[in-house]
Design an enzyme around this catalytic site. Structure first.
Site, PDB file in Angstrom:
ATOM      1  N   HIS A 183      86.986   8.646  74.404  1.00  0.00           N
ATOM      2  CA  HIS A 183      88.289   7.497  74.503  1.00  0.00           C
ATOM      3  C   HIS A 183      89.063   7.736  75.647  1.00  0.00           C
ATOM      4  CE1 HIS A 183      91.364   4.606  73.482  1.00  0.00           C
ATOM      5  NE2 HIS A 183      90.347   3.770  72.816  1.00  0.00           N
TER       6      HIS A 183
ATOM      7  N   ASP B 205      89.711  14.448  67.757  1.00  0.00           N
ATOM      8  CA  ASP B 205      90.299  12.784  67.817  1.00  0.00           C
ATOM      9  C   ASP B 205      89.356  12.182  66.551  1.00  0.00           C
ATOM     10  OD1 ASP B 205      90.206   9.959  68.090  1.00  0.00           O
ATOM     11  OD2 ASP B 205      89.703  10.180  70.258  1.00  0.00           O
TER      12      ASP B 205
ATOM     13  N   GLN C  98      88.441   7.342  64.768  1.00  0.00           N
ATOM     14  CA  GLN C  98      87.588   6.608  64.007  1.00  0.00           C
ATOM     15  C   GLN C  98      86.945   7.072  62.806  1.00  0.00           C
ATOM     16  OE1 GLN C  98      86.769   3.490  64.721  1.00  0.00           O
ATOM     17  NE2 GLN C  98      87.731   3.339  66.835  1.00  0.00           N
TER      18      GLN C  98
ATOM     19  N   LYS D 168      93.855   1.803  61.947  1.00  0.00           N
ATOM     20  CA  LYS D 168      92.591   1.864  61.882  1.00  0.00           C
ATOM     21  C   LYS D 168      91.966   2.344  60.595  1.00  0.00           C
ATOM     22  CE  LYS D 168      91.920   3.133  66.689  1.00  0.00           C
ATOM     23  NZ  LYS D 168      91.246   2.049  67.260  1.00  0.00           N
TER      24      LYS D 168
ATOM     25  N   CYS E 169      87.358   1.206  76.086  1.00  0.00           N
ATOM     26  CA  CYS E 169      88.082   2.209  76.458  1.00  0.00           C
ATOM     27  C   CYS E 169      87.370   3.668  76.792  1.00  0.00           C
ATOM     28  CB  CYS E 169      89.098   2.526  75.599  1.00  0.00           C
ATOM     29  SG  CYS E 169      90.392   1.166  75.818  1.00  0.00           S
TER      30      CYS E 169
END
Ligand SMILES: Cc1ncc(COP(=O)(O)O)c(C=O)c1O
Length: 420
Positions: A135, A213, A216, A239, A377
């Protein structure tokens, strides 16, 4: 552009998730006369009642600034804020709450590492190793750092539309010049679940610092930073059923101890003179200014809620919906699917022949379905795949196979519309 009017179908809900759906008031509404089918969870999830109530309760009963006051409300706000830190530490199985820094989200967490850790540890000629599926949040901060320091970026390749990391080339990429490996856990564009534990282990053996990261993944599966053995992990509250404006940077204690501040201001200092200042230890050293106290309270409530649903259950449901959607969409003609065939997360990206992704999203919206269209993104990844954009459906534990059936029905309708 409009599709012909059509009678709205009855709202379909699968029985096993019915209880959880009932906790999300926003899902119970019509959009353009159709029951809302919310399939944009990778952008942001919806918020359950317990989170909304926690936010309300905090503002109605406890609101004050933290760490500064000695009055009752300030004490309560401070206790609630620090309890949220403890909750986040337990959620990630961090060794202590001191390893939890509250940020605005994943983006700020990664920028914090790039600015504070990067300033001390990255120099000209060093390599920052990323993947081709990052991303922009896990790419642009490293570009800025590379510009400042003369470091270089390298990218683990992605294997075309199937969207897997080419792990056969890992050893070749882990050179002695690599100082940091920063990798996305679950790709927001492809639905790929990367083998982050294996990547972190291989990097660690070579003394390379690691960042995951988890934007998600944090709300979608159990996460254990000790098991992953990463140095940093970043997540966004919004999220994972929490409010917007709050996120977490997990940092291994000894790594945080060696980092200078990120921003200067109130809350992060020990003592200030006109000419110089000294800093508090981590995590407060990295939290200048008034934090998002209500956000932290809401995030803690979201973490409680997700554990009540069961993160294993969420992961299993996500993967089942991901597999189901993939199978249903594979059956459609003139549709290009991205991401792995098996073992995928609940995120499905696709492209209809001769139809722009934005048109798909706009026409689906007319049927009450919330999708996302664009580069997500991940512009460099899109370029590599030879596309400008894709349409994306992303699921959560409150979504159902019936909603996916509805999506497929509407895609067929869109295809018919464009075929004239
Ligand atoms: C994989 C990934 N990383 C980072 C981010 C950035 O998250 P935020 O905008 O909450 O900071 C996102 C958001 O979509 C994401 O999907």
């Amino acid at each position: 552009m409009t599709l012909a009017t059509m009678t709205p179908p009855r709202q379909s809900r699968s029985s096993e998730m019915k209880n959880w759906r009932a906790d999300f008031p926003i899902l119970d509404q019509k959009v353009h006369g159709f029951p809302l089918v919310y399939l944009d969870n990778a952008a942001t999830s919806q918020k359950p009642r317990p989170v909304l109530e926690a936010l309300n309760r905090y503002y109605e009963k406890d609101n004050a600034n933290v760490h500064r006051g000695i009055h009752e409300l300030s004490n309560r706000a401070t206790l609630a804020f620090e309890a949220a830190r403890q909750r986040a530490a337990a959620f990630l199985n961090a060794r202590s709450a001191e390893e939890i820094i509250f940020t605005r989200g994943t983006t700020e967490a990664i920028n914090l590492v790039a600015a504070a850790w990067g300033q001390r540890h990255i120099k000209s000629g060093d390599v920052i190793l990323l993947t081709e599926m990052e991303h922009h949040s896990n790419l642009v901060p490293w570009q800025l750092l590379a510009e400042r320091t003369g470091a270089q970026l390298a990218f683990m390749p992605v294997t075309g539309d199937i969207g897997l990391l080419d792990m056969s080339r890992l050893e070749e990429f882990l050179t002695s010049r690599v100082k940091l490996l920063a990798v996305v856990h679950i790709s927001n564009s492809l639905g790929t679940i990367n083998p982050v534990a294996e990547l972190c282990e291989k990097a660690r053996k070579r003394g390379i610092t690691t960042l995951v990261d988890a934007a998600q993944s944090a709300g979608h599966r159990p996460l254990d930073v000790r098991e992953l053995d990463c140095d940093f992990l970043a997540l966004s509250g919004h999220k994972m059923c929490g409010p917007t404006g709050i996120g977490v940077l997990y940092g291994r204690q000894e790594v945080l101890d060696g980092m200078p501040p990120y921003q200067g201001g109130g809350e992060m200092i020990l003592s200030v003179e006109y000419g110089r200042s000294t800093w508090k230890p981590a995590p407060h050293r990295f939290e200048a200014g008034t934090p998002d106290i209500a956000g932290a309270v809401g995030l803690a409530a979201a973490m409680d809620y997700l554990d009540q649903v069961g993160r294993q259950n969420i992961a299993a449901h996500d993967m089942a919906l991901g597999a189901y959607a993939y199978a249903q969409l594979t059956g459609l003609k003139n549709l290009r699917l991205f991401g792995p065939h098996v073992g995928r997360a609940g995120i499905v990206s696709f492209l209809l022949k001769d139809v722009h992704a934005h048109d798909v999203v706009e026409l689906a919206n007319q049927r009450g379905i919330a999708l996302r269209g664009g580069h997500h993104c991940t512009q460099p990844l899109m370029r590599k795949l030879g596309v400008e954009s894709t349409s994306r459906a992303s699921f959560y534990f409150y979504n159902t196979t019936q909603e996916i059936d509805r999506l497929v029905e509407v895609i067929r309708e869109i295809q018919a519309f464009f075929e004239g």
